[in-house]
Scaffold this motif. Structure first.
Motif, PDB file in Angstrom:
ATOM      1  N   TYR A 141      51.552  48.040  47.052  1.00 27.40           N
ATOM      2  CA  TYR A 141      51.280  47.425  45.793  1.00 27.40           C
ATOM      3  C   TYR A 141      50.608  48.476  44.867  1.00 27.40           C
ATOM      4  O   TYR A 141      50.707  48.060  43.843  1.00 27.40           O
ATOM      5  CB  TYR A 141      49.748  46.526  46.214  1.00 27.40           C
ATOM      6  CG  TYR A 141      50.103  45.096  46.700  1.00 27.40           C
ATOM      7  CD1 TYR A 141      50.564  44.165  46.061  1.00 27.40           C
ATOM      8  CD2 TYR A 141      49.867  44.779  48.153  1.00 27.40           C
ATOM      9  CE1 TYR A 141      50.868  42.993  46.291  1.00 27.40           C
ATOM     10  CE2 TYR A 141      49.951  43.591  48.612  1.00 27.40           C
ATOM     11  CZ  TYR A 141      50.626  42.835  47.705  1.00 27.40           C
ATOM     12  OH  TYR A 141      50.888  41.526  48.099  1.00 27.40           O
ATOM     13  N   ARG A 188      29.536  39.888  54.192  1.00 29.81           N
ATOM     14  CA  ARG A 188      30.707  39.079  54.249  1.00 29.81           C
ATOM     15  C   ARG A 188      31.989  39.361  55.523  1.00 29.81           C
ATOM     16  O   ARG A 188      32.861  38.675  55.575  1.00 29.81           O
ATOM     17  CB  ARG A 188      31.679  38.988  52.824  1.00 29.81           C
ATOM     18  CG  ARG A 188      30.601  38.267  51.863  1.00 29.81           C
ATOM     19  CD  ARG A 188      31.112  38.406  50.432  1.00 29.81           C
ATOM     20  NE  ARG A 188      32.495  37.704  50.283  1.00 29.81           N
ATOM     21  CZ  ARG A 188      33.350  37.966  49.383  1.00 29.81           C
ATOM     22  NH1 ARG A 188      33.230  38.696  48.455  1.00 29.81           N
ATOM     23  NH2 ARG A 188      34.511  37.559  49.464  1.00 29.81           N
ATOM     24  N   LYS A 193      43.431  40.736  52.782  1.00 30.51           N
ATOM     25  CA  LYS A 193      44.502  40.561  51.723  1.00 30.51           C
ATOM     26  C   LYS A 193      43.706  39.832  50.447  1.00 30.51           C
ATOM     27  O   LYS A 193      44.086  40.618  49.259  1.00 30.51           O
ATOM     28  CB  LYS A 193      45.588  40.188  52.093  1.00 30.51           C
ATOM     29  CG  LYS A 193      46.694  40.295  51.051  1.00 30.51           C
ATOM     30  CD  LYS A 193      48.042  39.644  51.722  1.00 30.51           C
ATOM     31  CE  LYS A 193      49.199  39.810  50.958  1.00 30.51           C
ATOM     32  NZ  LYS A 193      50.464  39.421  51.271  1.00 30.51           N
ATOM     33  N   LYS A 194      43.133  38.725  50.673  1.00 30.81           N
ATOM     34  CA  LYS A 194      42.759  37.952  49.401  1.00 30.81           C
ATOM     35  C   LYS A 194      41.586  38.819  48.623  1.00 30.81           C
ATOM     36  O   LYS A 194      41.656  38.975  47.439  1.00 30.81           O
ATOM     37  CB  LYS A 194      42.118  36.696  49.775  1.00 30.81           C
ATOM     38  CG  LYS A 194      41.590  35.742  48.661  1.00 30.81           C
ATOM     39  CD  LYS A 194      40.931  34.622  49.309  1.00 30.81           C
ATOM     40  CE  LYS A 194      40.641  33.586  48.115  1.00 30.81           C
ATOM     41  NZ  LYS A 194      39.961  32.429  48.592  1.00 30.81           N
ATOM     42  N   TYR A 195      40.669  39.684  49.461  1.00 35.47           N
ATOM     43  CA  TYR A 195      39.593  40.335  48.745  1.00 35.47           C
ATOM     44  C   TYR A 195      40.329  41.638  48.029  1.00 35.47           C
ATOM     45  O   TYR A 195      40.134  42.027  46.976  1.00 35.47           O
ATOM     46  CB  TYR A 195      38.808  40.689  49.719  1.00 35.47           C
ATOM     47  CG  TYR A 195      37.395  41.348  49.083  1.00 35.47           C
ATOM     48  CD1 TYR A 195      36.467  40.862  48.403  1.00 35.47           C
ATOM     49  CD2 TYR A 195      37.311  42.862  49.405  1.00 35.47           C
ATOM     50  CE1 TYR A 195      35.722  41.475  47.757  1.00 35.47           C
ATOM     51  CE2 TYR A 195      36.161  43.767  48.612  1.00 35.47           C
ATOM     52  CZ  TYR A 195      35.349  42.962  47.858  1.00 35.47           C
ATOM     53  OH  TYR A 195      34.289  43.611  47.339  1.00 35.47           O
ATOM     54  N   LEU A 219      43.281  41.835  46.967  1.00 34.79           N
ATOM     55  CA  LEU A 219      44.061  41.419  45.625  1.00 34.79           C
ATOM     56  C   LEU A 219      43.145  41.028  44.564  1.00 34.79           C
ATOM     57  O   LEU A 219      43.700  41.430  43.188  1.00 34.79           O
ATOM     58  CB  LEU A 219      45.192  40.225  46.007  1.00 34.79           C
ATOM     59  CG  LEU A 219      46.226  40.580  46.910  1.00 34.79           C
ATOM     60  CD1 LEU A 219      46.989  39.362  47.245  1.00 34.79           C
ATOM     61  CD2 LEU A 219      47.269  41.595  46.226  1.00 34.79           C
ATOM     62  N   GLU A 220      42.062  40.344  44.803  1.00 35.09           N
ATOM     63  CA  GLU A 220      40.987  39.969  43.897  1.00 35.09           C
ATOM     64  C   GLU A 220      40.348  41.290  43.236  1.00 35.09           C
ATOM     65  O   GLU A 220      40.419  41.279  42.040  1.00 35.09           O
ATOM     66  CB  GLU A 220      40.077  39.315  44.449  1.00 35.09           C
ATOM     67  CG  GLU A 220      38.775  38.743  43.465  1.00 35.09           C
ATOM     68  CD  GLU A 220      37.802  38.061  44.470  1.00 35.09           C
ATOM     69  OE1 GLU A 220      36.646  38.746  44.563  1.00 35.09           O
ATOM     70  OE2 GLU A 220      38.053  36.972  45.157  1.00 35.09           O
ATOM     71  N   ARG A 221      40.027  42.308  43.938  1.00 33.39           N
ATOM     72  CA  ARG A 221      39.222  43.586  43.568  1.00 33.39           C
ATOM     73  C   ARG A 221      40.232  44.414  42.614  1.00 33.39           C
ATOM     74  O   ARG A 221      39.986  45.008  41.671  1.00 33.39           O
ATOM     75  CB  ARG A 221      38.842  44.083  44.589  1.00 33.39           C
ATOM     76  CG  ARG A 221      37.584  43.449  45.465  1.00 33.39           C
ATOM     77  CD  ARG A 221      36.364  43.718  44.515  1.00 33.39           C
ATOM     78  NE  ARG A 221      35.780  45.044  44.613  1.00 33.39           N
ATOM     79  CZ  ARG A 221      35.710  45.998  43.608  1.00 33.39           C
ATOM     80  NH1 ARG A 221      35.687  45.270  42.207  1.00 33.39           N
ATOM     81  NH2 ARG A 221      35.001  47.178  43.594  1.00 33.39           N
ATOM     82  N   CYS A 222      41.545  44.377  43.102  1.00 38.11           N
ATOM     83  CA  CYS A 222      42.399  45.204  42.451  1.00 38.11           C
ATOM     84  C   CYS A 222      43.144  44.300  41.241  1.00 38.11           C
ATOM     85  O   CYS A 222      44.041  45.138  40.593  1.00 38.11           O
ATOM     86  CB  CYS A 222      43.703  45.397  43.333  1.00 38.11           C
ATOM     87  SG  CYS A 222      42.902  47.102  44.672  1.00 38.11           S
ATOM     88  N   MET A 223      42.863  43.187  40.965  1.00 38.79           N
ATOM     89  CA  MET A 223      43.358  42.248  39.842  1.00 38.79           C
ATOM     90  C   MET A 223      44.943  42.244  39.857  1.00 38.79           C
ATOM     91  O   MET A 223      45.566  42.496  39.028  1.00 38.79           O
ATOM     92  CB  MET A 223      42.788  42.879  38.447  1.00 38.79           C
ATOM     93  CG  MET A 223      41.315  42.750  38.370  1.00 38.79           C
ATOM     94  SD  MET A 223      41.031  43.301  36.779  1.00 38.79           S
ATOM     95  CE  MET A 223      40.670  45.046  37.026  1.00 38.79           C
ATOM     96  N   GLU A 268      47.824  39.701  41.000  1.00 36.70           N
ATOM     97  CA  GLU A 268      48.294  38.302  41.013  1.00 36.70           C
ATOM     98  C   GLU A 268      49.728  38.173  41.791  1.00 36.70           C
ATOM     99  O   GLU A 268      50.443  38.998  41.533  1.00 36.70           O
ATOM    100  CB  GLU A 268      48.353  37.602  39.772  1.00 36.70           C
ATOM    101  CG  GLU A 268      47.170  37.645  38.721  1.00 36.70           C
ATOM    102  CD  GLU A 268      47.299  36.694  37.634  1.00 36.70           C
ATOM    103  OE1 GLU A 268      48.126  36.125  37.575  1.00 36.70           O
ATOM    104  OE2 GLU A 268      46.464  36.964  36.607  1.00 36.70           O
ATOM    105  N   GLU A 269      49.754  37.374  42.812  1.00 41.73           N
ATOM    106  CA  GLU A 269      50.972  37.147  43.577  1.00 41.73           C
ATOM    107  C   GLU A 269      51.580  35.952  43.203  1.00 41.73           C
ATOM    108  O   GLU A 269      51.072  34.925  42.769  1.00 41.73           O
ATOM    109  CB  GLU A 269      50.690  37.003  44.985  1.00 41.73           C
ATOM    110  CG  GLU A 269      50.643  38.312  45.663  1.00 41.73           C
ATOM    111  CD  GLU A 269      50.688  38.145  47.200  1.00 41.73           C
ATOM    112  OE1 GLU A 269      51.283  39.223  47.640  1.00 41.73           O
ATOM    113  OE2 GLU A 269      50.036  37.464  47.673  1.00 41.73           O
TER     114      GLU A 269
END
Length: 74
Positions: free
Chosen positions: A27, A51, A63-65, A67-71, A73-74
């Motif tokens: 990524y 958490r 994975k969701k966290y 992708l969110e923190r690294c901005m 989008e999939e």
């Protein structure tokens, strides 16, 4: 094992829920040491916030966290 992943009521398999160093490298286009450093930082953030509990596999982060923190989008 394949049939368990597709059984009714299964939301997702563990391999899809967590992301490891290889995926982080893909990524972000970084090297292995940097990927593990990012994973350690994200795990620490999640554990400190309550958490994530420390028993989650080392070297992996949700994975969701990630992708969110690294901005990303999939």
């Amino acid at each position: 094992m394949e049939s368990l992943a597709t059984a009714p009521g299964v939301i997702s398999t563990a391999s899809n829920y967590y992301i490891g160093a290889k995926e982080v490298m893909w990524y972000l286009g970084c090297k292995g040491n940097t990927a593990y450093k990012i994973i350690r930082g994200l795990r620490k953030e999640l554990i400190d916030a309550g958490r994530l509990y420390p028993g989650v596999p080392q070297g992996r982060v949700p994975k969701k966290y990630f992708l969110e923190r690294c901005m990303i989008e999939e």
